[in-house]
Design a protein around this motif. Structure first.
Motif, short mmCIF file in Angstrom:
data_model
loop_
_atom_site.label_atom_id
_atom_site.label_comp_id
_atom_site.label_asym_id
_atom_site.label_seq_id
_atom_site.Cartn_x
_atom_site.Cartn_y
_atom_site.Cartn_z
N GLU A 243 0.84 -1.20 0.00
CA GLU A 243 0.00 0.00 0.00
C GLU A 243 0.87 1.25 0.00
O GLU A 243 2.03 1.21 0.43
CB GLU A 243 -0.97 0.01 1.17
N THR A 244 0.31 2.33 -0.49
CA THR A 244 1.04 3.58 -0.64
C THR A 244 0.22 4.75 -0.11
O THR A 244 -0.93 4.93 -0.51
CB THR A 244 1.36 3.85 -2.13
N THR A 245 0.82 5.52 0.82
CA THR A 245 0.22 6.77 1.24
C THR A 245 0.72 7.85 0.29
O THR A 245 1.92 8.05 0.13
CB THR A 245 0.61 7.13 2.68
N LEU A 246 -0.19 8.53 -0.38
CA LEU A 246 0.16 9.45 -1.46
C LEU A 246 0.63 10.81 -0.93
O LEU A 246 0.18 11.27 0.11
CB LEU A 246 -1.05 9.65 -2.36
N ALA A 247 1.55 11.41 -1.66
CA ALA A 247 2.05 12.74 -1.29
C ALA A 247 0.95 13.78 -1.39
O ALA A 247 0.89 14.73 -0.61
CB ALA A 247 3.23 13.12 -2.20
N GLN A 248 0.05 13.58 -2.37
CA GLN A 248 -1.11 14.47 -2.55
C GLN A 248 -2.34 13.64 -2.86
O GLN A 248 -2.24 12.57 -3.48
CB GLN A 248 -0.86 15.45 -3.69
N ASP A 249 -3.49 14.10 -2.40
CA ASP A 249 -4.74 13.40 -2.72
C ASP A 249 -4.95 13.39 -4.24
O ASP A 249 -4.65 14.38 -4.92
CB ASP A 249 -5.93 14.10 -2.06
N ILE A 250 -5.46 12.27 -4.73
CA ILE A 250 -5.69 12.16 -6.18
C ILE A 250 -7.12 11.71 -6.46
O ILE A 250 -7.80 11.16 -5.58
CB ILE A 250 -4.69 11.18 -6.84
N HIS A 251 -7.53 11.91 -7.69
CA HIS A 251 -8.87 11.52 -8.12
C HIS A 251 -8.85 10.98 -9.54
O HIS A 251 -9.75 10.25 -9.96
CB HIS A 251 -9.82 12.72 -8.00
N ASP A 252 -7.79 11.33 -10.28
CA ASP A 252 -7.70 10.97 -11.69
C ASP A 252 -7.56 9.45 -11.86
O ASP A 252 -6.74 8.80 -11.19
CB ASP A 252 -6.50 11.66 -12.34
N PHE A 253 -8.35 8.89 -12.78
CA PHE A 253 -8.37 7.44 -12.99
C PHE A 253 -7.00 6.91 -13.40
O PHE A 253 -6.54 5.87 -12.90
CB PHE A 253 -9.41 7.07 -14.06
N GLN A 254 -6.30 7.62 -14.29
CA GLN A 254 -5.00 7.15 -14.77
C GLN A 254 -3.96 7.15 -13.66
O GLN A 254 -3.13 6.25 -13.58
CB GLN A 254 -4.52 8.02 -15.94
N ASP A 255 -4.02 8.14 -12.80
CA ASP A 255 -3.08 8.18 -11.67
C ASP A 255 -3.28 6.97 -10.76
O ASP A 255 -2.32 6.33 -10.32
CB ASP A 255 -3.27 9.47 -10.86
N VAL A 256 -4.54 6.67 -10.47
CA VAL A 256 -4.85 5.52 -9.63
C VAL A 256 -4.41 4.23 -10.31
O VAL A 256 -3.82 3.34 -9.70
CB VAL A 256 -6.35 5.47 -9.30
N SER A 257 -4.69 4.14 -11.61
CA SER A 257 -4.31 2.96 -12.39
C SER A 257 -2.81 2.70 -12.33
O SER A 257 -2.36 1.57 -12.17
CB SER A 257 -4.77 3.13 -13.84
N ASP A 258 -2.03 3.78 -12.46
CA ASP A 258 -0.56 3.63 -12.43
C ASP A 258 -0.09 3.10 -11.08
O ASP A 258 0.81 2.25 -11.01
CB ASP A 258 0.11 4.98 -12.72
N ILE A 259 -0.71 3.59 -10.00
CA ILE A 259 -0.32 3.13 -8.67
C ILE A 259 -0.72 1.68 -8.47
O ILE A 259 0.05 0.86 -7.93
CB ILE A 259 -0.94 4.03 -7.59
N LEU A 260 -1.91 1.31 -8.91
CA LEU A 260 -2.35 -0.08 -8.81
C LEU A 260 -1.42 -1.01 -9.59
O LEU A 260 -1.12 -2.13 -9.15
CB LEU A 260 -3.78 -0.22 -9.32
#
Length: 386
Positions: A243-260
């Motif tokens: 799991e990753t605690t993000l430096a900044q809150d995100i909402h963008d689908f592609q950003d989430v996809s990259d982390i997953l």
């Protein structure tokens, strides 16, 4: 008698050993993001009230001259294997419970190796000689008391709870020190005015079961010094996650996809390294207001490829109705078994079976490169910074 061996501030101690400039300094192992949490704190940092799982910004407030050191999981894993090898020199009954702690059953070893105390001292000396690290050891007739004993005189401690002292220890043992008593259980304890494990003796089994479920039965036994849990050498991991605690809150689908994707690669690599396959994939999401959800899915077949894990994780995420930004994302797998373990084959193989095997072959090749040159040497194109 059972020994519980617990390394002292393991990650932080390894970093202090490897970099003389960090010795006797308040350090924490963590990321440098404002959202990072402390993975381990040196004892010099603990004097200021810094502890593991504390947000780094809060740790800095408590100790302004705190030194933050990035972690190296691969290095800690190497040292962990060496530690377990040392323990195996003293008994065949060794049960690792985490990267830095294990139980050792020394029953039957005393004629050859001496008393439990002598064995513990020799273990401490061997770990110091081979790794330059200290550990704390608890000795008791049962597992849960051995674990409690190892925490009594840290760091570099050795504590023995003899059979004749069990009642006295249980009578005064703070209930929050009992393994398994978490925040929710403590709320109930406070309502029942339970301060020590000895207080449990005054309650009936039916009441304990009603208030704590199955754990109530265990509390009833522990309060009487009974713990029939054996030291199990055939311990099998039940889950693997990242799991990753993000430096900044995100909402963008592609950003989430990259982390997953990145997390799926990490989890998949860990699965394959241990020759395991899984049949359940889960995701964890913590939102900006600190509420969190988990979603899981049973897979149609046993998998270990990073792509298969990612596909399932992304499918789970796609079904989440997002109304808030995300501050933490995690991917996990469970229902694990040995990859070589035989299973009932389907009469009709899925049409994508060949593709599945191809991706597993690709993963094996990538794993080999990562093992030799590091995980940053080869990456998915979508994860490289533009």
């Amino acid at each position: 008698m059972i020994l519980h061996v617990d390394m002292d501030a393991f990650f932080a101690s390894v970093e202090q050993r490897d970099d003389p400039r960090l010795k006797n300094r308040p350090i924490v192992v963590s990321g440098h993001s404002k959202r990072s949490v402390v993975a381990a704190a040196s004892y010099e940092a603990r004097k200021f009230g810094v502890h593991s799982a504390m947000p780094v910004f809060q740790a800095r407030q408590k100790c302004p001259h705190l030194i933050i050191v990035p972690g190296n999981r691969e290095k800690y894993s190497v040292d962990s294997k060496k530690i377990m090898a040392v323990l195996s020199m003293f008994s065949p009954l060794v049960e690792p419970v985490s990267i830095d702690e294990a139980y050792v059953d020394v029953s039957g070893c005393q004629k050859l190796l001496g008393s439990p105390q002598s064995i513990a001292l020799n273990i401490k000396q061997e770990i110091s000689n081979q790794l330059g690290l200290t550990c704390s050891i608890g000795i008791a007739p049962v597992k849960f008391l051995a674990k409690i004993a190892s925490d009594m005189n840290k760091p570099d401690g050795l504590t023995i709870i003899c059979p004749t002292k069990i009642d006295a220890v249980i009578k005064d043992l703070p209930i929050e020190k009992v393994p398994g008593v978490g925040k929710n259980a403590m709320n109930q304890m406070n309502r029942l005015n339970i301060k020590t494990l000895g207080d449990i003796r005054g309650l009936q089994m039916d009441l304990l079961k009603k208030k704590f479920g199955k754990f109530g039965s265990r509390l009833f036994q522990l309060s009487r010094g009974i713990d029939k849990t054996p030291v199990e050498t055939g311990h099998v991991r039940k889950s693997i996650s990242s799991e990753t605690t993000l430096a900044q809150d995100i909402h963008d689908f592609q950003d989430v996809s990259d982390i997953l994707l990145s997390q799926s690669q990490r989890v998949g690599r860990d699965l394959r390294k241990k020759d395991l396959v899984c049949k359940n994939v889960a995701i964890k999401i913590k939102f900006s207001d600190f509420t969190q959800i988990t979603r899981s899915k049973k897979t149609a077949e046993w998998i270990c490829s990073s792509k298969a894990i990612f596909d399932h994780a992304l499918a789970l995420y796609s079904k989440v109705a997002l109304k808030k930004k995300i501050r933490l994302i995690g991917v996990g797998v469970s229902r694990l078994r040995d990859k070589k373990e035989p299973v009932q084959m389907d009469l009709l193989q899925p049409r994508d079976q060949k593709i599945k095997k191809q991706w597993e072959t690709v993963d094996s090749a990538v794993d080999a490169v990562a093992e030799k040159f590091g995980t940053a040497f080869i990456q998915k194109a979508s994860l490289t910074k533009k």
